[in-house]
Design a protein around this motif. Structure first.
Motif, PDB file in Angstrom:
ATOM      1  N   VAL A  25       0.850  -1.191   0.000  1.00 27.54           N
ATOM      2  CA  VAL A  25       0.000   0.000   0.000  1.00 27.54           C
ATOM      3  C   VAL A  25       0.881   1.236   0.000  1.00 27.54           C
ATOM      4  O   VAL A  25       1.905   1.282   0.679  1.00 27.54           O
ATOM      5  N   ASP A  26       0.481   2.222  -0.784  1.00 29.37           N
ATOM      6  CA  ASP A  26       1.229   3.474  -0.868  1.00 29.37           C
ATOM      7  C   ASP A  26       1.116   4.240   0.450  1.00 29.37           C
ATOM      8  O   ASP A  26       0.031   4.340   1.022  1.00 29.37           O
ATOM      9  N   GLU A 110      -4.076  -8.893  -6.808  1.00 35.20           N
ATOM     10  CA  GLU A 110      -4.550  -8.385  -8.095  1.00 35.20           C
ATOM     11  C   GLU A 110      -5.626  -7.300  -7.969  1.00 35.20           C
ATOM     12  O   GLU A 110      -5.574  -6.283  -8.662  1.00 35.20           O
ATOM     13  N   LYS A 111      -6.599  -7.502  -7.076  1.00 33.24           N
ATOM     14  CA  LYS A 111      -7.729  -6.571  -7.002  1.00 33.24           C
ATOM     15  C   LYS A 111      -7.831  -5.836  -5.669  1.00 33.24           C
ATOM     16  O   LYS A 111      -8.210  -4.671  -5.635  1.00 33.24           O
ATOM     17  N   ILE A 113      -5.461  -5.068  -3.164  1.00 39.32           N
ATOM     18  CA  ILE A 113      -4.444  -4.059  -2.840  1.00 39.32           C
ATOM     19  C   ILE A 113      -4.663  -2.778  -3.642  1.00 39.32           C
ATOM     20  O   ILE A 113      -4.640  -1.680  -3.062  1.00 39.32           O
ATOM     21  N   PRO A 114      -4.918  -2.850  -4.966  1.00 41.05           N
ATOM     22  CA  PRO A 114      -5.207  -1.587  -5.684  1.00 41.05           C
ATOM     23  C   PRO A 114      -6.428  -0.856  -5.120  1.00 41.05           C
ATOM     24  O   PRO A 114      -6.434   0.373  -5.014  1.00 41.05           O
ATOM     25  N   ARG A 115      -7.449  -1.615  -4.720  1.00 41.80           N
ATOM     26  CA  ARG A 115      -8.652  -0.981  -4.158  1.00 41.80           C
ATOM     27  C   ARG A 115      -8.336  -0.335  -2.807  1.00 41.80           C
ATOM     28  O   ARG A 115      -8.833   0.751  -2.502  1.00 41.80           O
ATOM     29  N   ASN A 117      -5.488   0.945  -1.915  1.00 38.35           N
ATOM     30  CA  ASN A 117      -4.763   2.179  -2.238  1.00 38.35           C
ATOM     31  C   ASN A 117      -5.744   3.297  -2.615  1.00 38.35           C
ATOM     32  O   ASN A 117      -5.593   4.439  -2.200  1.00 38.35           O
ATOM     33  N   GLU A 118      -6.761   2.972  -3.402  1.00 34.49           N
ATOM     34  CA  GLU A 118      -7.762   3.966  -3.790  1.00 34.49           C
ATOM     35  C   GLU A 118      -8.531   4.498  -2.576  1.00 34.49           C
ATOM     36  O   GLU A 118      -8.763   5.697  -2.458  1.00 34.49           O
TER      37      GLU A 118
END
Length: 121
Positions: A25-26, A110-111, A113-115, A117-118
């Motif tokens: 996570v950023d 895939e799904k 971790i990007p969510r 971050n958002e």
């Protein structure tokens, strides 16, 4: 710093999720862990979380039951509540009033971790 609560009755899955979140996570993230929904409620009473990630199938309270309690109490907005399940995410029956998102454990990197971050921006 953002704060995340990870709830899972399986310690190995809870630790794995926490490790992925902290590594991928950023930005800086403070992570707390709860072994079930009751423990999570105690932590939520004491601290404000920016995001909650919960297992679905747990003893005492399922992820959806916990989200419903939090929504009704107004203690946490469920639009930042993610449920991760070992079952097919499509099989989870959600109250349409809850803004909870459900993901399969197989798609953690895939799904999910990007969510995350958002949601933590």
């Amino acid at each position: 710093m953002k704060s995340v609560l990870i709830i899972d009755d399986h310690e190995d899955m809870r630790k794995t999720t926490a490790d992925f979140v902290s590594m991928l996570v950023d930005g800086e993230v403070e992570i707390d862990e709860a072994q079930d929904g009751d423990h999570a409620l105690l932590l939520i009473e004491k601290k404000k979380y920016d995001l909650i990630i919960s297992d679905q199938n747990m003893p005492k309270l399922s992820g959806t039951e916990l989200a419903s309690i939090l929504s009704k109490s107004g203690k946490f907005k469920t639009d930042k509540f993610l449920i991760i399940t070992g079952a097919d995410a499509k099989d989870i029956n959600l109250n349409p009033d809850l803004k909870v998102e459900v993901f399969d454990k197989a798609h953690l990197i895939e799904k999910v971790i990007p969510r995350i971050n958002e949601l933590l921006i």
